[in-house]
Design an enzyme around this catalytic site. Structure first.
Site, PDB file in Angstrom:
ATOM      1  N   LYS A 171       4.411   5.931  12.579  1.00  0.00           N
ATOM      2  CA  LYS A 171       4.052   6.314  11.209  1.00  0.00           C
ATOM      3  C   LYS A 171       3.076   5.311  10.602  1.00  0.00           C
ATOM      4  O   LYS A 171       2.185   5.688   9.830  1.00  0.00           O
ATOM      5  CB  LYS A 171       5.305   6.426  10.345  1.00  0.00           C
ATOM      6  N   LYS A 239       3.454   1.305  -0.520  1.00  0.00           N
ATOM      7  CA  LYS A 239       4.572   0.674   0.189  1.00  0.00           C
ATOM      8  C   LYS A 239       4.361   0.734   1.696  1.00  0.00           C
ATOM      9  O   LYS A 239       4.542  -0.248   2.409  1.00  0.00           O
ATOM     10  CB  LYS A 239       5.883   1.365  -0.221  1.00  0.00           C
TER      11      LYS A 239
END
Length: 286
Positions: A171, A239
């Protein structure tokens, strides 16, 4: 049919739960604000007032929350998932989080006789609604094979990347590719406008060619329409990019494009755009 619990029913989680319900599985949901789950409850989901209640009797427990700190809380607090889990259950964290945390969850789960997967996704709100998400998994193959039929209800590309943490590393690669691509999409459209072109016509020409990307085709039109509502929150994207930078630093890997993207999104956060979609980057240029 499996008995499934799903903790965290935000922009993407709600669509995922709908797909699971439509397949006939029993789904219990828990989220911090019950009102956010009202549509799912009307569609047949059951409500769990606490995480402990959600964990009871579930075969598979999915989690999809905002931040790594949220993941830590729901898995490791006294009334959390692991404290209330039982032998044979599978936990699947779909939050984009750190590879180290995925490994920590796997070890703690194994100590309880449970199994775990880290399974972040890509495809945004569109992919969640259409059931075409890309699901990147880390964990043991036998556990992956058990959960894969459920993944297939809302994903079209489902790949076991390696052991625990491998899904999260994948990811990060995904977010790195998006980060600099988003800069390119914004700059291409701003350039077209400044050149006196119709940017929507420009999209028609460049989207099918070598410049084509998911962001260009799906978020480019939203930018031009002034639609900055979240398919994926800016605060969550930032984030993710910070996690990627931490991992890159740990590998002594220099990624200047990542650092540029972080700087731009930090500027947007400072301007109060954290709850907007990532396409709000277009506003930076305008």
């Amino acid at each position: 049919m499996k008995t499934i619990s799903f903790i965290g029913t935000g922009v993407m989680g709600a669509s995922i739960v709908n797909h699971i319900l439509q397949a006939g599985h029993s789904v219990t949901v828990h989220t911090r604000t019950k009102e956010k789950a009202d549509e799912l409850l009307s569609a047949g989901a059951k409500w769990a007032p606490t995480i402990a209640d959600a964990v009871q009797d579930a075969d598979v427990i999915f989690t999809m929350v905002g931040m790594p700190t949220d993941v830590e809380e729901i898995y490791f607090k006294e009334d959390g998932i692991l404290a209330n889990g039982t032998h044979g259950q599978v936990v699947v964290d779909m939050t984009t989080s750190s590879p180290a945390l995925a490994k920590k969850i796997e070890k703690a789960a194994m100590d309880k006789g449970m199994s775990s997967l880290d399974a972040p996704v890509s495809g945004g709100d569109v992919g969640a609604k259409n059931g075409t998400l890309s699901i990147m998994c880390g964990g043991e193959e036998t556990v992956f094979n058990r959960v894969q039929p459920i993944f297939a209800l809302f994903g079209s590309q489902i790949v076991l990347q390696g052991p625990a943490g491998a899904g999260q590393h994948t990811k990060m690669s995904n977010q790195l590719a998006i980060a600099t691509n988003m800069i390119g999409v914004c700059e291409a459209l701003v350039y077209a406008e400044k050149a006196g072109l119709d940017p929507e016509r420009v999209l028609q020409s460049i989207s099918p060619g070598a410049a084509g990307s998911w962001s260009l085709s799906n978020l480019g039109p939203r930018m031009l329409a002034g639609n900055f509502e979240p398919g994926f929150y800016t605060k969550h994207f930032l984030k993710d990019l910070r996690i990627a930078l931490d991992e890159a630093n740990a590998m002594s890997l220099e990624l200047p494009g990542l650092k540029l993207a972080i700087g731009l999104y930090e500027d947007l956060m400072a301007k109060g755009c954290g709850d907007k979609g990532t396409q709000v980057l277009f506003n930076y240029y305008q």
